[in-house]
Design an enzyme around this catalytic site. Structure first.
Site, PDB file in Angstrom:
ATOM      1  N   GLU A  52       1.657  -5.841 -26.204  1.00 20.06           N
ATOM      2  CA  GLU A  52       2.314  -4.546 -25.982  1.00 20.06           C
ATOM      3  C   GLU A  52       3.772  -4.561 -26.433  1.00 20.06           C
ATOM      4  O   GLU A  52       4.405  -3.515 -26.509  1.00 20.06           O
ATOM      5  CB  GLU A  52       2.249  -4.174 -24.497  1.00 20.06           C
ATOM      6  CG  GLU A  52       0.849  -3.871 -23.991  1.00 20.06           C
ATOM      7  CD  GLU A  52       0.492  -2.415 -24.126  1.00 20.06           C
ATOM      8  OE1 GLU A  52       1.250  -1.666 -24.781  1.00 20.06           O
ATOM      9  OE2 GLU A  52      -0.558  -2.027 -23.582  1.00 20.06           O
ATOM     10  N   VAL A 173      -5.314  13.526   1.133  1.00 21.97           N
ATOM     11  CA  VAL A 173      -4.057  13.574   1.886  1.00 21.97           C
ATOM     12  C   VAL A 173      -3.293  14.806   1.428  1.00 21.97           C
ATOM     13  O   VAL A 173      -2.959  14.949   0.258  1.00 21.97           O
ATOM     14  CB  VAL A 173      -3.234  12.292   1.669  1.00 21.97           C
ATOM     15  CG1 VAL A 173      -1.869  12.415   2.339  1.00 21.97           C
ATOM     16  CG2 VAL A 173      -3.983  11.084   2.218  1.00 21.97           C
ATOM     17  N   HIS A 325       2.327   3.054 -12.633  1.00 20.98           N
ATOM     18  CA  HIS A 325       2.097   1.850 -13.438  1.00 20.98           C
ATOM     19  C   HIS A 325       1.712   2.160 -14.886  1.00 20.98           C
ATOM     20  O   HIS A 325       1.644   1.251 -15.705  1.00 20.98           O
ATOM     21  CB  HIS A 325       1.008   0.989 -12.797  1.00 20.98           C
ATOM     22  CG  HIS A 325       1.427   0.332 -11.521  1.00 20.98           C
ATOM     23  ND1 HIS A 325       1.531   1.031 -10.331  1.00 20.98           N
ATOM     24  CD2 HIS A 325       1.771  -0.947 -11.236  1.00 20.98           C
ATOM     25  CE1 HIS A 325       1.916   0.194  -9.374  1.00 20.98           C
ATOM     26  NE2 HIS A 325       2.074  -0.999  -9.892  1.00 20.98           N
ATOM     27  N   LYS A 494      27.496 -12.274  -0.121  1.00 21.19           N
ATOM     28  CA  LYS A 494      28.487 -11.852  -1.115  1.00 21.19           C
ATOM     29  C   LYS A 494      29.083 -13.126  -1.703  1.00 21.19           C
ATOM     30  O   LYS A 494      29.786 -13.874  -1.031  1.00 21.19           O
ATOM     31  CB  LYS A 494      29.578 -10.990  -0.489  1.00 21.19           C
ATOM     32  CG  LYS A 494      30.634 -10.536  -1.491  1.00 21.19           C
ATOM     33  CD  LYS A 494      31.609  -9.563  -0.855  1.00 21.19           C
ATOM     34  CE  LYS A 494      32.578  -9.055  -1.927  1.00 21.19           C
ATOM     35  NZ  LYS A 494      33.850  -9.777  -1.916  1.00 21.19           N
ATOM     36  N   ASN A 603      38.448  -3.001   1.731  1.00 16.90           N
ATOM     37  CA  ASN A 603      38.943  -3.624   2.958  1.00 16.90           C
ATOM     38  C   ASN A 603      40.462  -3.467   3.094  1.00 16.90           C
ATOM     39  O   ASN A 603      40.940  -2.821   4.015  1.00 16.90           O
ATOM     40  CB  ASN A 603      38.563  -5.101   3.000  1.00 16.90           C
ATOM     41  CG  ASN A 603      39.062  -5.783   4.251  1.00 16.90           C
ATOM     42  OD1 ASN A 603      38.656  -5.421   5.347  1.00 16.90           O
ATOM     43  ND2 ASN A 603      39.948  -6.754   4.115  1.00 16.90           N
TER      44      ASN A 603
END
EC number: 1.4.3.19
Length: 652
Positions: A52, A173, A325, A494, A603
Site C-alpha cells: 500500500e 443503536v 479504518h 515532564k 508557572n
C-alpha cells in the site's frame, strides 16, 4: 442489567475487541445491526502495509505491528473455534507498467524495517507466469500476507460466542444517552442498554451517533473461480496493481477488487464499476478473462478525511472510539483489539494512540461559525455560543483534560498563594519537581499534601537533572511519588535535561536519549525542548506523548521569542504541542494559543505576580480566548484598507 462493556458494532473490529476484552476477564456485550453487512464481508483480506506504500509514519508503524501479530492471533482464534481463518503468508507481488518503475521505491529505502525487492521483467514473468505482456517489472513484498476476510468474520463471531460474549444481532443503536461527560446508556430499537464502558466500532455508520468525520466509501468487488480443468492453482500470491488487486484463495476462488466510490450509502453493483475492475484485472493477468464469474458484491468502508483510523478516548470518559479504518480494517483488527483492551482494562495508553485521536480533525478547522442564528441574541445582546463539542477535551496519552492551561508549584511566596492560584487557574495538570519535593527544598515543604490530587493530575518533572541518566532515575522516582498520592496509573513525566545553569536551555541529545528509554519503560513522556522542529519530530517518532517547546528561557518572562519555529512544530506535529517557559503576560498566552498550540504550561508569570491568584485567572481566560480565536480563524491581513461600510450609494 448493567454490563461491564458494551461494544456498538459487530464487524471485525468490534468482534476482535470483544474477544480480547473477554479473554482479559470482562463481561462484554456486542450490539450488531446487521452482521452480513459489515465491511469485513466486502473486503479482500489483504495484509499489505508494504504494498500500500503507506507514507504516514504512525500509520505505517501501526500496520506493521498489526501484521506481526497475525500469525499468533489467527492461531489463537482457530484453537478457540476449530475453524480456519484462511491466513496465508503468501507475500504480495506488485507488477508495474512502463513509467511506473519508481512505484514502491519508498519502501525499499525504509532502512530495512520491512524488505521489498525489485524484480526485472524477465524475473517477474518467470516468478509469476501469466502476467500481462506490458508488465515491465515489479516489487516483491515478502512480509505482506492475506487472510480470508469472510472466514475471519465468522471465526471471530464463533470465538466470541464460545467465550461467552453476549452477541446481539439485529440491534439498531439509535442514540447515546449522555450526562455530565459520561455515556449512561444506549438507546436501541429494543430498549435502553447500560454498561460501565462503551466502545464505538460502527465503521461507516459512526457519524450517525457522533459528529465524527467518518463517511462511507463504496467498494465493488467480484469473485471468479479457477476452472477444474486447470490442475494447479495458477496464482499463489496476491497481485497488487494500479487501482486493482487480485487475491487468490486456496479454495480456487480469486477475488478482484475494488472500486472506491464517494457515493454515500448508494447500494448495488454497477456495470461501470464491474467493467473497470475486469479491465484492470485482465490487463494485469489476462487468463482471468476465461474464468467463470461466481458472484458480485459491494460494501461500505469507513473513510476519514486523512484516511487514518480514529482510536482511543472520546469526549465522554467512558466511551472509547475504534472506527474509520477505511481500507485497513482487516489488517488492523489485532492491534486495535490489543490497544483498546490495554486502555480499558489496564489503563495503559500506547503513545501511538495519540496519532489517531479524533481531535486531530479540529486542528484542521480554519473557521468555526460563531453567530449563525437569531437564537444567539437575547434582548439585543449576543449570547456566548458553546465551544465546539469535539474540542472540549485536551487528550494526552489517552487521558482527557478540559483545561488547556497547566501550572506549576515553584516560586510562590507561600503554600496558600500556590493553592489559591491553582484553583483560580482552573488547571487540571500541575507539574511538580520530584527532586525538590524529595529533598524538601525551600518552598517545597509539604507540597505533596498541599493539593487535592484526587482532582488534579500530577505531572512529575525532572527539573535539576543535567544528564539523561539522571533524568531517567528521577522519572522513576516521580512515578512512585504519584502512586503514593493515589495516582496508581499515572505514568506521566515532564522530561527536563538541563546542563546549562545560566540560560537553562535543554540538552537536545540528552533529552532524546532519555525520552527513548522512558518510552520503552512505559512512560508518557512530555519533553521540554528548544523550539527545534527537527527535534520535535524525532521525539514524536520515538513515542513521546507531547512536545513542549519553550517560548523563551525559563522564568524570563520575555514572551514568545520563538514564534516561527513553534508554528512549524504545530503544523507538523500529530501529538499535542504545549508551549512551555517564558510566557509573562496573558496577551502572550493568548498569542501562543492563537498559533494553534494545544496547551500552555505557565508557572513563573503566575507565582511572581503581585496577585498570583488574579494572574492565574487571567491566564486561564487568555488560554480559552486564544484557543477560541484559533478555532474561529482570524481575518486575512491586507496591504490596503477595506471599508466596513459601502463606499458607493452615499447620500449627497
Amino acid at each position: 442489567m448493567t454490563r461491564d462493556i458494551v461494544i456498538i458494532g459487530g464487524g471485525v473490529i468490534g468482534l476482535a475487541i470483544a474477544v480480547e476484552l473477554k479473554l482479559r476477564g470482562t463481561k462484554v456485550t456486542v450490539l450488531c445491526r446487521d452482521f452480513p453487512a459489515a465491511a469485513a464481508h466486502a473486503a479482500a483480506g489483504m495484509l499489505a502495509p508494504d504494498a500500500e506504500e503507506i507514507t504516514d509514519e504512525a500509520m505505517k508503524s501501526l500496520c506493521w505491528r498489526s501484521r506481526s501479530l497475525y500469525p499468533e492471533w489467527t492461531s489463537k482464534l482457530e484453537d478457540l473455534t476449530g475453524l480456519n481463518t484462511g491466513y496465508w503468508p503468501c507475500g504480495i507481488l506488485a507488477p508495474v507498467y512502463e513509467g511506473q518503475e519508481s512505484k514502491g521505491v519508498r519502501i525499499q529505502e525504509n532502512k530495512g524495517e520491512s524488505p521489498a525487492y525489485w524484480l526485472e521483467k524477465a524475473v517477474i514473468h518467470q516468478y509469476q507466469p501469466g502476467l500481462g505482456e506490458d508488465v515491465v517489472g515489479g516489487w516483491w513484498y515478502p512480509e505482506d500476507a492475506q487472510v480470508n476476510n469472510q472466514a475471519l468474520a465468522r471465526v471471530l463471531w464463533a470465538a466470541a460466542e464460545s467465550l461467552g460474549v453476549e452477541l446481539n444481532d439485529g440491534i439498531t443503536v439509535e442514540g447515546l444517552l449522555q450526562q455530565q461527560g459520561q455515556v449512561v446508556g444506549v438507546q436501541t430499537n429494543t430498549g435502553i442498554i447500560q454498561a460501565e464502558h462503551y466502545v464505538l466500532a460502527t465503521g461507516a455508520w459512526a457519524n450517525e451517533l457522533l459528529p465524527l468525520p467518518v463517511t462511507p466509501r463504496k467498494g465493488q468487488m467480484l469473485r471468479v473461480r479457477v476452472p477444474e480443468s486447470v490442475p494447479e492453482l495458477p496464482l499463489k500470491r496476491v497481485l497488487f496493481g494500479e487501482n486493482i488487486y487480485i487475491v487468490p484463495r486456496r479454495d480456487r476462488s480469486i477475488i478482484i477488487g475494488a472500486t472506491s466510490e464517494d457515493v454515500g450509502f448508494t447500494p448495488h453493483n454497477t456495470p461501470a464499476g464491474i467493467q473497470t475492475l475486469l479491465q484492470g484485472a485482465i490487463r494485469l493477468y489476462p487468463q482471468l478473462q476465461d474464468y467463470p464469474i461466481q458472484e458480485f458484491w459491494w460494501g461500505f468502508r469507513p473513510a476519514t478525511p486523512d484516511e487514518l483510523p480514529i482510536l482511543g478516548t472520546s469526549h465522554c470518559a467512558n466511551l472509547t472510539l475504534a472506527t474509520g479504518h477505511y481500507r485497513n480494517g482487516i489488517l488492523l483488527a489485532p492491534i486495535t483489539a490489543a490497544l483498546i483492551a490495554d486502555f480499558i482494562v489496564e489503563q495503559k495508553s500506547d503513545p501511538l494512540l495519540s496519532h489517531f485521536h479524533y481531535s486531530r480533525f479540529q486542528k484542521q478547522a480554519s473557521t468555526t461559525p460563531m453567530f449563525t442564528h437569531s437564537a444567539n441574541f437575547s434582548n439585543g445582546h449576543a449570547k456566548n455560543p458553546p465551544l465546539p463539542t469535539l474540542d472540549s477535551s485536551l487528550i494526552i496519552a489517552g487521558k482527557s483534560f478540559h483545561s488547556r492551561l497547566m501550572t506549576g508549584t515553584g516560586k510562590y511566596r507561600s503554600i496558600e498563594e500556590m493553592q489559591q492560584s491553582v484553583v483560580a487557574s482552573g488547571c487540571e495538570i500541575v507539574t511538580v519537581a520530584v527532586r525538590r519535593v524529595q529533598t524538601k527544598a525551600p518552598g517545597h515543604e509539604g507540597l505533596a499534601e498541599a493539593l487535592d490530587w484526587s482532582r488534579i493530575w500530577m505531572l512529575p518533572n525532572t527539573a535539576g537533572c543535567q544528564t539523561a541518566e539522571e533524568a531517567i532515575r528521577v522519572a522513576r522516582l516521580g512515578r512512585e511519588m504519584a502512586k503514593l498520592l493515589g495516582q496508581e496509573d499515572n505514568n506521566f513525566v515532564k522530561l527536563e535535561v538541563i546542563p546549562d545553569p545560566k540560560y537553562l536551555l535543554p540538552d537536545p541529545i540528552g533529552t532524546l536519549q532519555a525520552a527513548e528509554q522512558l518510552v520503552k519503560e512505559g512512560f508518557a513522556v512530555l519533553p521540554y525542548i528548544n523550539a527545534d522542529p527537527m527535534l520535535a519530530k524525532r521525539l514524536e517518532d520515538v513515542g513521546c506523548a507531547t512536545v513542549m517547546p519553550l517560548a523563551s528561557p525559563i522564568g524570563s518572562g520575555q514572551g514568545l521569542k520563538t514564534t516561527a519555529n513553534i508554528q512549524i512544530i504545530i503544523e507538523n506535529a500529530k501529538i499535542p504541542v504545549v508551549v512551555d517557559a517564558g510566557i509573562g503576560a496573558p496577551s502572550e498566552a493568548s498569542q501562543a494559543m492563537e498559533l494553534g498550540a494545544d496547551a500552555l504550561l505557565i508557572n513563573s508569570a503566575i507565582a511572581l505576580a503581585q496577585n498570583p491568584a488574579a494572574m492565574a485567572q487571567a491566564m486561564n481566560l487568555a488560554t480559552v480566548a486564544g484557543r477560541l480565536a484559533y478555532l474561529a480563524g482570524r481575518m486575512p491581513i491586507k496591504t490596503y484598507a477595506s471599508a466596513s461600510s459601502p463606499v458607493t450609494g452615499t447620500i449627497s
